[in-house]
Design an enzyme around this catalytic site. Structure first.
Site, mmCIF file in Angstrom:
data_model
loop_
_atom_site.group_PDB
_atom_site.id
_atom_site.type_symbol
_atom_site.label_atom_id
_atom_site.label_comp_id
_atom_site.label_asym_id
_atom_site.label_seq_id
_atom_site.Cartn_x
_atom_site.Cartn_y
_atom_site.Cartn_z
ATOM 1 N N HIS A 34 0.828 -1.208 0.000
ATOM 2 C CA HIS A 34 0.000 0.000 0.000
ATOM 3 C C HIS A 34 0.867 1.265 0.000
ATOM 4 O O HIS A 34 1.609 1.523 0.936
ATOM 5 C CB HIS A 34 -0.936 0.039 1.218
ATOM 6 C CG HIS A 34 -1.782 1.276 1.244
ATOM 7 N ND1 HIS A 34 -3.065 1.308 0.737
ATOM 8 C CD2 HIS A 34 -1.509 2.531 1.655
ATOM 9 C CE1 HIS A 34 -3.538 2.542 0.853
ATOM 10 N NE2 HIS A 34 -2.620 3.296 1.411
ATOM 11 N N HIS B 140 -2.536 3.528 -8.211
ATOM 12 C CA HIS B 140 -3.064 2.650 -9.253
ATOM 13 C C HIS B 140 -2.888 3.285 -10.623
ATOM 14 O O HIS B 140 -2.891 4.506 -10.770
ATOM 15 C CB HIS B 140 -4.534 2.310 -9.002
ATOM 16 C CG HIS B 140 -5.434 3.504 -8.873
ATOM 17 N ND1 HIS B 140 -5.538 4.239 -7.710
ATOM 18 C CD2 HIS B 140 -6.275 4.093 -9.759
ATOM 19 C CE1 HIS B 140 -6.404 5.227 -7.893
ATOM 20 N NE2 HIS B 140 -6.861 5.159 -9.122
HETATM 21 P P1 AMP Z 1 -9.284 7.068 -9.651
HETATM 22 O O1 AMP Z 1 -10.432 7.973 -9.969
HETATM 23 O O2 AMP Z 1 -8.084 7.288 -10.511
HETATM 24 O O3 AMP Z 1 -8.945 7.054 -8.165
HETATM 25 O O4 AMP Z 1 -9.766 5.615 -10.075
HETATM 26 C C1 AMP Z 1 -10.317 4.669 -9.218
HETATM 27 C C2 AMP Z 1 -10.868 3.601 -10.111
HETATM 28 O O5 AMP Z 1 -11.103 2.435 -9.346
HETATM 29 C C3 AMP Z 1 -12.182 3.960 -10.795
HETATM 30 O O6 AMP Z 1 -12.032 3.850 -12.213
HETATM 31 C C4 AMP Z 1 -13.174 2.940 -10.242
HETATM 32 O O7 AMP Z 1 -14.146 2.529 -11.192
HETATM 33 C C5 AMP Z 1 -12.266 1.806 -9.829
HETATM 34 N N1 AMP Z 1 -12.778 0.980 -8.758
HETATM 35 C C6 AMP Z 1 -13.253 1.379 -7.552
HETATM 36 N N2 AMP Z 1 -13.636 0.328 -6.817
HETATM 37 C C7 AMP Z 1 -13.393 -0.776 -7.563
HETATM 38 C C8 AMP Z 1 -13.573 -2.182 -7.366
HETATM 39 N N3 AMP Z 1 -14.080 -2.668 -6.223
HETATM 40 N N4 AMP Z 1 -13.214 -3.026 -8.359
HETATM 41 C C9 AMP Z 1 -12.718 -2.548 -9.510
HETATM 42 N N5 AMP Z 1 -12.494 -1.245 -9.760
HETATM 43 C C10 AMP Z 1 -12.845 -0.362 -8.813
HETATM 44 ZN ZN ZN Z 2 -4.345 -0.061 -0.020
#
Ligand code: AMP
Ligand code: ZN
Length: 111
Positions: free
Chosen positions: A46, A97
């Site tokens: 993390h 990410h």
């Molecule tokens: P960001 O806006 O760059 O922080 O992107 C976070 C991304 O994580 C978004 O595109 C969400 O759709 C995705 N996301 C959030 N929760 C999940 C989950 N449980 N499984 C898969 N993708 C997720």
């Molecule tokens: Zn984490």
């Protein structure tokens, strides 16, 4: 402290559609895809964002991204890698990410 949602995915405490996994990196399908291929690649350790990361993590992530691109068949057609850092970028999950987007013409670049 409450575990973050991506740590829960790493620990298999919540389900996800995993497409790639090694000792350092996990990649899974985005739950709200913005392109025909939309994969999220994360370090298993993390760290909250680009501002917290170390060189080794970035190397591990991009090594994984090369493999994922080949496995998904998008290495030749192309793809976009995005990471949002902080409020103005709209980062919603505070676990570093990388979005991998592909499978169609992705439209205009913003940078
Ligand atoms: P960001 O806006 O760059 O922080 O992107 C976070 C991304 O994580 C978004 O595109 C969400 O759709 C995705 N996301 C959030 N929760 C999940 C989950 N449980 N499984 C898969 N993708 C997720
Ligand atoms: Zn984490």
């Amino acid at each position: 402290m409450e575990e973050c949602i991506f740590c829960k995915i790493i620990n298999k405490e919540i389900p996800s559609n995993i497409v790639y996994e090694d000792d350092e990196v996990l990649a899974f399908k985005d739950i709200n895809p913005q392109a025909p291929v939309h994969i999220i690649a994360i370090p298993k350790k993390h760290v909250s964002s680009v501002m917290e990361t170390k060189k080794t993590i970035i190397a591990d992530i991009f090594d994984a991204i090369q493999k994922i691109a080949k496995e998904q068949g998008i290495d030749k057609s192309g793809f976009r890698v995005i990471t949002n850092c902080g409020k103005d970028a709209g980062q919603t999950v505070n676990h570093l990410h990388f979005h991998i987007l592909a499978g169609a013409n992705l439209g205009e670049k913003i940078v």
